[in-house]
Design a protein around this motif. Structure first.
Motif, PDB file in Angstrom:
ATOM      1  N   VAL A  77       0.805  -1.226   0.000  1.00 51.99           N
ATOM      2  CA  VAL A  77       0.000   0.000   0.000  1.00 51.99           C
ATOM      3  C   VAL A  77       0.840   1.279   0.000  1.00 51.99           C
ATOM      4  CG1 VAL A  77      -1.983  -1.106   1.102  1.00 51.99           C
ATOM      5  CG2 VAL A  77      -0.234  -0.059   2.542  1.00 51.99           C
ATOM      6  N   ASN A  78       2.156   1.136   0.069  1.00 52.77           N
ATOM      7  CA  ASN A  78       3.003   2.333   0.071  1.00 52.77           C
ATOM      8  C   ASN A  78       3.256   2.878  -1.333  1.00 52.77           C
ATOM      9  OD1 ASN A  78       5.173   4.219   1.103  1.00 52.77           O
ATOM     10  ND2 ASN A  78       6.432   2.882  -0.203  1.00 52.77           N
ATOM     11  N   HIS A  79       3.121   1.972  -2.320  1.00 51.96           N
ATOM     12  CA  HIS A  79       3.580   2.356  -3.650  1.00 51.96           C
ATOM     13  C   HIS A  79       2.887   1.541  -4.731  1.00 51.96           C
ATOM     14  CE1 HIS A  79       6.316  -0.825  -2.029  1.00 51.96           C
ATOM     15  NE2 HIS A  79       5.961  -1.400  -3.175  1.00 51.96           N
ATOM     16  N   PHE A 101       0.770  10.853  -6.184  1.00 51.85           N
ATOM     17  CA  PHE A 101       2.105  10.369  -5.809  1.00 51.85           C
ATOM     18  C   PHE A 101       2.982  11.479  -5.266  1.00 51.85           C
ATOM     19  CE2 PHE A 101       0.361   7.476  -8.894  1.00 51.85           C
ATOM     20  CZ  PHE A 101       0.594   6.247  -8.289  1.00 51.85           C
ATOM     21  N   HIS A 102       3.879  11.067  -4.368  1.00 47.86           N
ATOM     22  CA  HIS A 102       4.898  11.996  -3.879  1.00 47.86           C
ATOM     23  C   HIS A 102       5.944  12.230  -4.970  1.00 47.86           C
ATOM     24  CE1 HIS A 102       3.956  10.423   0.404  1.00 47.86           C
ATOM     25  NE2 HIS A 102       3.440  11.630   0.275  1.00 47.86           N
ATOM     26  N   HIS A 103       6.432  13.442  -4.999  1.00 48.11           N
ATOM     27  CA  HIS A 103       7.610  13.756  -5.835  1.00 48.11           C
ATOM     28  C   HIS A 103       8.493  14.565  -4.909  1.00 48.11           C
ATOM     29  CE1 HIS A 103       5.644  12.139  -9.357  1.00 48.11           C
ATOM     30  NE2 HIS A 103       4.541  12.734  -8.922  1.00 48.11           N
ATOM     31  N   VAL A 113      12.626   9.131   3.868  1.00 50.41           N
ATOM     32  CA  VAL A 113      12.230   7.712   3.922  1.00 50.41           C
ATOM     33  C   VAL A 113      10.743   7.557   3.618  1.00 50.41           C
ATOM     34  CG1 VAL A 113      11.995   5.720   5.475  1.00 50.41           C
ATOM     35  CG2 VAL A 113      14.097   7.076   5.488  1.00 50.41           C
ATOM     36  N   GLN A 114       9.941   8.565   3.997  1.00 51.79           N
ATOM     37  CA  GLN A 114       8.488   8.405   3.852  1.00 51.79           C
ATOM     38  C   GLN A 114       7.907   9.105   2.636  1.00 51.79           C
ATOM     39  OE1 GLN A 114       7.266   9.399   7.925  1.00 51.79           O
ATOM     40  NE2 GLN A 114       7.447   7.224   8.456  1.00 51.79           N
ATOM     41  N   ASN A 115       8.675  10.007   2.024  1.00 51.70           N
ATOM     42  CA  ASN A 115       8.132  10.766   0.895  1.00 51.70           C
ATOM     43  C   ASN A 115       8.900  10.598  -0.402  1.00 51.70           C
ATOM     44  OD1 ASN A 115       5.917  12.629   2.196  1.00 51.70           O
ATOM     45  ND2 ASN A 115       7.668  12.575   3.591  1.00 51.70           N
ATOM     46  N   ALA A 122       6.724   4.082  -7.366  1.00 54.55           N
ATOM     47  CA  ALA A 122       5.895   5.294  -7.313  1.00 54.55           C
ATOM     48  C   ALA A 122       5.216   5.399  -5.940  1.00 54.55           C
ATOM     49  CB  ALA A 122       4.855   5.257  -8.424  1.00 54.55           C
ATOM     50  N   ASP A 123       5.597   6.426  -5.172  1.00 50.65           N
ATOM     51  CA  ASP A 123       5.246   6.507  -3.751  1.00 50.65           C
ATOM     52  C   ASP A 123       3.908   7.217  -3.553  1.00 50.65           C
ATOM     53  OD1 ASP A 123       6.535   5.804  -1.165  1.00 50.65           O
ATOM     54  OD2 ASP A 123       6.110   7.928  -0.752  1.00 50.65           O
ATOM     55  N   LEU A 124       2.938   6.489  -3.015  1.00 52.33           N
ATOM     56  CA  LEU A 124       1.589   7.040  -2.861  1.00 52.33           C
ATOM     57  C   LEU A 124       1.526   8.135  -1.802  1.00 52.33           C
ATOM     58  CD1 LEU A 124      -0.325   3.684  -3.210  1.00 52.33           C
ATOM     59  CD2 LEU A 124      -0.707   5.728  -4.636  1.00 52.33           C
ATOM     60  N   ARG A 125       0.676   9.131  -2.071  1.00 49.61           N
ATOM     61  CA  ARG A 125       0.449  10.199  -1.086  1.00 49.61           C
ATOM     62  C   ARG A 125      -0.538   9.675  -0.048  1.00 49.61           C
ATOM     63  NH1 ARG A 125      -2.006  14.968  -2.921  1.00 49.61           N
ATOM     64  NH2 ARG A 125      -1.271  15.883  -0.969  1.00 49.61           N
ATOM     65  N   LYS A 158       7.575   1.218   7.228  1.00 55.21           N
ATOM     66  CA  LYS A 158       8.478   2.304   7.617  1.00 55.21           C
ATOM     67  C   LYS A 158       8.366   3.495   6.663  1.00 55.21           C
ATOM     68  CE  LYS A 158      12.888   1.372   8.763  1.00 55.21           C
ATOM     69  NZ  LYS A 158      14.348   1.142   8.565  1.00 55.21           N
ATOM     70  N   HIS A 159       7.955   3.191   5.443  1.00 54.04           N
ATOM     71  CA  HIS A 159       7.893   4.233   4.417  1.00 54.04           C
ATOM     72  C   HIS A 159       6.573   4.991   4.427  1.00 54.04           C
ATOM     73  CE1 HIS A 159      11.746   2.833   3.000  1.00 54.04           C
ATOM     74  NE2 HIS A 159      11.282   1.606   3.200  1.00 54.04           N
ATOM     75  N   MET A 160       5.749   4.704   5.447  1.00 53.91           N
ATOM     76  CA  MET A 160       4.501   5.448   5.644  1.00 53.91           C
ATOM     77  C   MET A 160       4.453   5.894   7.102  1.00 53.91           C
ATOM     78  SD  MET A 160       1.850   2.868   3.692  1.00 53.91           S
ATOM     79  CE  MET A 160       2.568   1.366   4.369  1.00 53.91           C
TER      80      MET A 160
HETATM   81 CA    CA Z   1       5.886   6.495   1.278  1.00 54.06          CA
END
Ligand code: CA
Ligand code: LM2
Length: 452
Positions: free
Chosen positions: A95-97, A127-129, A147-149, A156-159, A190-192
């Motif tokens: 669910v992070n990406h 997505f985060h950029h 690490v989280q953004n 592709a890192d979800l907002r 950890k990435h959220m």
């Molecule tokens: Ca993230």
């Protein structure tokens, strides 16, 4: 709703890594239920990018339940079969990406996608950029924001702070709950931020067991403890420390293993000897260590710290290698001991699940160690194990099990079923003692659930 901890007296989880749904269903009925496993953790079920590597499963392109491991109908049939066998189902939830390939393509189930473009699901604004490191990738684990953004290996890192993304992710998790799923392994937790996971939890249609993957890194700003309010957290130090003890230290050091070593509180810790990442990335014991691996799992199952997960692997030669598959890339049915290791079926490991279940709730008593690699302890009044990891046999000794007098199956060397034992029988006398010889790198274990 609150996330439930593993409940009942069957709490052991088995990770059937990359097994297809029909094989999981069959295993629940033939082995997991009968052996007392309480939960099966399955690999990510959603549509993913194409490719032969195992890790394509960690690159979602849509939330259709259709993957190399099977269709939605097969998934549903698997959940039903496992439930009928008394086994609950935990899904690995990514669910992070989304995907990490710069070029777009067509997913496993036919959905077209691009990087940051998943038609009908997410668009670029979801997505985060993060604007770091030239390519938005995570480099510096000392930086919480990064690490989280930023992106974990270009994924592709979800907002996850946005309402739209939270609602969409919750819809996916709730779809799985509607299929009967009982819990989630929250990939890349950890990435959220913990608050983003809490927001997903709050959106669940009913309580579910949550176990969050937060890999401990010494001195990092994001620590596993931050996540315990949401549910369990994987304690990665457990497998690393256990491997070091077995390989190069002394088993005697295990007398306070867990919280005494600075690990998470027992009630929040989810532990394993190895998982699909650590068995590839090193520093832990794996199926390749054979007997020592079995002993480490026996210790984990006997020792009342955390919620244990038993790993079950396919045999691999290089890190990327996927599971055995057919010409179209579908994962083949599992064939234990041929291409698949099936550690969870190894008699020592499978029989120690029964030990865990029979000793649930009993504390450690009667600890013994020789100052080196011979240890023993009881689970007060319920079970007893002695592990000899010396290079020599230990003979002519008696052990104070503190169990009721009687005849017990040595579940390390024999399987107890229908009241009989296929291996040696241990006789505990009226004072709670028994005599046994223990070969080098071996063990003896008895419990009240396997009494003749
Ligand atoms: Ca993230
Ligand atoms: C996890 N937990 O946080 C999983 O347990 C772990 O297995 C996943 O990595 C990771 N997070 C992302 O979900 C695996 C694998 C990586 C692989 C990723 C994505 O360990 O090697 O990355 O899945 O499939 C691969 C390539 C990497 C490439 C990336 C994107 O190895 O070089 O990055 O795909 O195309 C450019």
């Amino acid at each position: 709703p609150a996330a439930a901890a593993p409940t009942g007296n069957k709490k052991v989880i088995v990770q059937l890594f990359e097994w297809n749904w029909p094989s999981v269903a069959a295993e629940c009925q033939s082995t997991l239920g009968p052996k007392g496993y309480g939960f099966v953790q399955v690999s990510p079920p959603q549509e993913h990018v194409r490719g032969s590597q195992w890790w394509v499963a960690y690159q979602p392109v849509s939330y259709r339940i259709e993957s190399r491991k099977g269709t939605r109908a097969q998934f549903q049939a698997m959940v039903n079969a496992c439930h009928a066998a008394g086994v609950k189902v935990i899904v690995d939830a990514v669910v992070n990406h989304m995907s990490g390939q710069d070029a777009g393509g067509t997913g496993w189930a036919g959905s077209s996608y691009g990087h940051y473009d998943y038609p009908g699901t997410y668009q670029t604004q979801d997505f985060h950029h993060c604007g770091r490191n030239g390519n938005d990738d995570i480099v510096n684990y000392q930086d919480r924001y990064e690490v989280q953004n930023c992106e974990l290996v270009n994924l592709a890192d979800l907002r996850t702070e946005s309402t739209y993304v939270r609602d969409r992710l919750a819809a996916y998790l709730n779809d799985l709950l509607s299929l009967g799923v009982d819990g989630f392994r929250m990939d890349a937790s950890k990435h959220m931020p913990a608050a983003d996971i809490a927001a997903l939890r709050a959106r669940l249609s009913r309580p579910a067991y949550l176990v969050q993957e937060v890999i401990h890194g010494a001195g990092e700003p994001i620590q596993p403890e931050e996540y315990t309010g949401n549910g369990d957290v994987h304690e990665f130090r457990y497998g690393r420390d256990l491997a070091r003890v077995f390989r190069s230290e002394r088993l005697a050091y295990l007398r306070n293993f867990g919280e005494g070593w600075g690990h998470l509180p027992s009630g929040s810790a989810a532990v394993f000897v190895d998982n699909h990442d650590t068995q590839r990335d090193g520093g832990v014991l794996t199926y390749r260590d054979r007997g020592i691996y079995a002993l480490a799992n026996a210790f984990m199952l006997a020792w009342p710290y955390g919620s244990p997960t038993v790993m079950s692997s396919y045999t691999f030669g290089n890190r990327d290698q996927g599971p055995p598959s057919d010409g179209a890339g579908r994962t083949l049915n599992t064939t234990c001991y041929s291409g698949w290791e099936c550690e969870h079926r190894w008699p020592v490991i499978a029989n120690m699940v029964g030990f865990r279940n029979a000793t649930e709730g009993a504390g450690v008593a009667n600890w013994y160690d020789n100052g080196n690699n011979h240890i023993a302890f009881s689970r007060a009044g319920k079970g007893y194990i002695t592990i000899n990891d010396e290079d020599h046999a230990i003979t002519g000794r008696s052990y104070h099990a503190g169990l009721p007098a009687g005849r017990y199956c040595d579940v390390i060397h024999g399987t107890w079923s229908n009241g009989s034992c296929s291996g040696p029988v241990i006789t505990v006398d009226g004072n709670g003692w028994f005599a046994a010889d223990i070969p080098a790198h071996d063990a003896v274990a008895i419990h009240v659930g396997a009494r003749l």
